[in-house]
Motif scaffolding. Sequence first.
Motif, PDB file in Angstrom:
ATOM      1  N   LEU A  95      17.575  32.796 -16.797  1.00  0.00           N
ATOM      2  CA  LEU A  95      17.252  33.201 -15.429  1.00  0.00           C
ATOM      3  C   LEU A  95      18.278  34.209 -14.909  1.00  0.00           C
ATOM      4  CD1 LEU A  95      16.089  30.010 -13.475  1.00  0.00           C
ATOM      5  CD2 LEU A  95      14.823  32.133 -13.812  1.00  0.00           C
ATOM      6  N   ARG A  96      19.540  33.916 -15.152  1.00  0.00           N
ATOM      7  CA  ARG A  96      20.610  34.790 -14.665  1.00  0.00           C
ATOM      8  C   ARG A  96      20.499  36.178 -15.300  1.00  0.00           C
ATOM      9  NH1 ARG A  96      25.738  35.990 -16.477  1.00  0.00           N
ATOM     10  NH2 ARG A  96      27.270  36.515 -14.855  1.00  0.00           N
ATOM     11  N   LEU A  99      17.616  38.021 -13.722  1.00  0.00           N
ATOM     12  CA  LEU A  99      17.940  38.423 -12.349  1.00  0.00           C
ATOM     13  C   LEU A  99      18.880  39.627 -12.346  1.00  0.00           C
ATOM     14  CD1 LEU A  99      17.673  37.808  -9.335  1.00  0.00           C
ATOM     15  CD2 LEU A  99      19.584  36.222  -9.548  1.00  0.00           C
ATOM     16  N   ILE A 100      19.920  39.597 -13.180  1.00  0.00           N
ATOM     17  CA  ILE A 100      20.862  40.718 -13.249  1.00  0.00           C
ATOM     18  C   ILE A 100      20.163  41.982 -13.743  1.00  0.00           C
ATOM     19  CG2 ILE A 100      22.920  41.587 -14.448  1.00  0.00           C
ATOM     20  CD1 ILE A 100      23.987  38.710 -14.428  1.00  0.00           C
ATOM     21  N   ASN A 101      19.318  41.839 -14.757  1.00  0.00           N
ATOM     22  CA  ASN A 101      18.588  43.001 -15.273  1.00  0.00           C
ATOM     23  C   ASN A 101      17.664  43.588 -14.220  1.00  0.00           C
ATOM     24  OD1 ASN A 101      19.819  42.724 -17.750  1.00  0.00           O
ATOM     25  ND2 ASN A 101      18.131  41.584 -18.683  1.00  0.00           N
ATOM     26  N   LEU A 102      17.023  42.697 -13.445  1.00  0.00           N
ATOM     27  CA  LEU A 102      16.120  43.169 -12.399  1.00  0.00           C
ATOM     28  C   LEU A 102      16.876  43.948 -11.327  1.00  0.00           C
ATOM     29  CD1 LEU A 102      13.270  43.217 -11.172  1.00  0.00           C
ATOM     30  CD2 LEU A 102      13.787  41.039 -10.069  1.00  0.00           C
ATOM     31  N   VAL A 103      18.030  43.440 -10.915  1.00  0.00           N
ATOM     32  CA  VAL A 103      18.836  44.122  -9.893  1.00  0.00           C
ATOM     33  C   VAL A 103      19.369  45.445 -10.430  1.00  0.00           C
ATOM     34  CG1 VAL A 103      20.939  43.973  -8.513  1.00  0.00           C
ATOM     35  CG2 VAL A 103      19.452  41.979  -8.719  1.00  0.00           C
ATOM     36  N   ASP A 104      19.866  45.430 -11.671  1.00  0.00           N
ATOM     37  CA  ASP A 104      20.441  46.648 -12.251  1.00  0.00           C
ATOM     38  C   ASP A 104      19.390  47.734 -12.467  1.00  0.00           C
ATOM     39  OD1 ASP A 104      22.917  45.490 -12.276  1.00  0.00           O
ATOM     40  OD2 ASP A 104      22.826  44.869 -14.394  1.00  0.00           O
ATOM     41  N   TYR A 242      10.239  39.770 -16.932  1.00  0.00           N
ATOM     42  CA  TYR A 242      10.853  38.817 -16.005  1.00  0.00           C
ATOM     43  C   TYR A 242       9.923  37.638 -15.710  1.00  0.00           C
ATOM     44  CZ  TYR A 242      13.297  43.235 -15.211  1.00  0.00           C
ATOM     45  OH  TYR A 242      13.948  44.424 -15.386  1.00  0.00           O
ATOM     46  N   ALA A 243       9.191  37.185 -16.727  1.00  0.00           N
ATOM     47  CA  ALA A 243       8.170  36.153 -16.525  1.00  0.00           C
ATOM     48  C   ALA A 243       8.763  34.866 -15.971  1.00  0.00           C
ATOM     49  CB  ALA A 243       7.448  35.878 -17.845  1.00  0.00           C
ATOM     50  N   LEU A 244       9.874  34.408 -16.536  1.00  0.00           N
ATOM     51  CA  LEU A 244      10.467  33.145 -16.087  1.00  0.00           C
ATOM     52  C   LEU A 244      10.962  33.246 -14.651  1.00  0.00           C
ATOM     53  CD1 LEU A 244      11.401  30.265 -16.716  1.00  0.00           C
ATOM     54  CD2 LEU A 244      13.529  31.222 -17.622  1.00  0.00           C
ATOM     55  N   LEU A 245      11.657  34.328 -14.336  1.00  0.00           N
ATOM     56  CA  LEU A 245      12.183  34.522 -12.974  1.00  0.00           C
ATOM     57  C   LEU A 245      11.054  34.586 -11.959  1.00  0.00           C
ATOM     58  CD1 LEU A 245      14.568  35.110 -11.068  1.00  0.00           C
ATOM     59  CD2 LEU A 245      14.296  37.533 -11.634  1.00  0.00           C
ATOM     60  N   LEU A 246      10.015  35.371 -12.250  1.00  0.00           N
ATOM     61  CA  LEU A 246       8.886  35.510 -11.323  1.00  0.00           C
ATOM     62  C   LEU A 246       8.139  34.187 -11.150  1.00  0.00           C
ATOM     63  CD1 LEU A 246       7.524  38.981 -12.493  1.00  0.00           C
ATOM     64  CD2 LEU A 246       8.729  38.477 -10.356  1.00  0.00           C
ATOM     65  N   ILE A 268       5.049  39.858  -8.383  1.00  0.00           N
ATOM     66  CA  ILE A 268       4.448  39.781  -9.724  1.00  0.00           C
ATOM     67  C   ILE A 268       3.573  40.997  -9.982  1.00  0.00           C
ATOM     68  CG2 ILE A 268       2.845  38.472 -11.161  1.00  0.00           C
ATOM     69  CD1 ILE A 268       3.806  35.946  -9.657  1.00  0.00           C
ATOM     70  N   VAL A 269       2.724  41.340  -9.008  1.00  0.00           N
ATOM     71  CA  VAL A 269       1.815  42.476  -9.181  1.00  0.00           C
ATOM     72  C   VAL A 269       2.595  43.791  -9.236  1.00  0.00           C
ATOM     73  CG1 VAL A 269      -0.096  43.744  -8.121  1.00  0.00           C
ATOM     74  CG2 VAL A 269      -0.092  41.248  -8.077  1.00  0.00           C
ATOM     75  N   ILE A 270       3.650  43.919  -8.424  1.00  0.00           N
ATOM     76  CA  ILE A 270       4.443  45.155  -8.435  1.00  0.00           C
ATOM     77  C   ILE A 270       5.124  45.346  -9.790  1.00  0.00           C
ATOM     78  CG2 ILE A 270       6.499  46.259  -7.473  1.00  0.00           C
ATOM     79  CD1 ILE A 270       5.725  45.159  -4.752  1.00  0.00           C
ATOM     80  N   ILE A 271       5.761  44.286 -10.310  1.00  0.00           N
ATOM     81  CA  ILE A 271       6.409  44.390 -11.621  1.00  0.00           C
ATOM     82  C   ILE A 271       5.374  44.695 -12.702  1.00  0.00           C
ATOM     83  CG2 ILE A 271       7.670  43.107 -13.389  1.00  0.00           C
ATOM     84  CD1 ILE A 271       9.408  43.902 -11.044  1.00  0.00           C
TER      85      ILE A 271
END
Length: 359
Positions: A95-96, A99-104, A242-246, A268-271
């Motif tokens: 998860l971490r 999340l970090i990859n999504l923010v970066d 990011y399936a698990l995070l979403l 989810i739809v945006i990603i």
Amino acid sequence: MARHNRFIRWCITIILVLIIIYLGSLVDFIFKPILSLFSMSIIPLMLAGFFYYLLRPLVGLMERRKVNRTLAILFIYLAFAIIIIGFSIWVWPSLRTQLINLVDSAPTLFTSLRKQVEELERNGFLSSFLPQNSNLLTKLTEYLNKGFTLLTEYFSGLLTFFSNFAIVLITFPILLFYMLKEGGKFGEQIVRFIPKRFRHDGGEVMDEIDHMLSSFIVGRVIVNVALGVLMYIGFLIIDLPYALLLTVVAVILNFIPFIGSFLSSVPIVIIGFIESPSIAIWSIVIITIAQQIQDNLIGPYVFGKQLDIHPLTTILLVLVGGDIGGILGILLIIPIYMILKIVYSKVYVLFFKQRWENA
């Protein structure tokens, strides 16, 4: 004449109540410490009540197996500690990382989103759905900027919450322990304040409220976890990033009545759309199928007819709860409504039914 006197008494009662409320507003400084205490304790109380109804059946089961109640609670706390350690070792790193990859990668994701919208505008796909002279890219950028402004304000509010997290962390386990140990006596203590001739009816009301809250909380957890499992399997099939995070975000947001399912679908739809329009379409299909299974198969089986609330009533309650108490108001408004409905039904039967129906 008797009806006329009764009407006058009701009018005088209402006037006196309004006068008391007005006088209370003049000395609001007296109530500020009480409101401050309530605002500080509401989160720990909500968490304790939530886990009380989840864990109470397990405590009761262990007690029936001749395990001391206090020892049973301590065993559950130990099991929770093991689960948290396991979560931090096996689930949290993934998860971490997501999340970090999504923010970066947020700037890259926005660039990709703009390119996808520009491509759809160039090939004329959107022209059949949108009126002419409508600049979707400009509107999308405007909406996303507003969304990020709201997210910034939300996260600043979360910082305030986490600044008081120590209080929650200390008080929540203590409250939960005493609720699990003495929770069955809470309704009895309330009934003692009722006149003796109504104590039997008061006990029935407390039992009904207790059963309703237990069914509501346990049922919400079951249906939301089931929804999360269905969505996660579908996201893995279509290879959604990011399936698990979403999925975790969707499960949490679905605890919000009515609007939670929509809010959880937006990221989810945006990603999915950033990845490709076909992934976005498939993600919508998966969300729709999962929610239909939740609403038409799992929900009715878990809840039965205990939570038979009209959708329009739910919408109005969510609007009122959000206006009064924000996100906490939205979360609490449905249980509060159901409690008031149970109390009103009993009061009506005791004091008004025979008089009004035979009039």
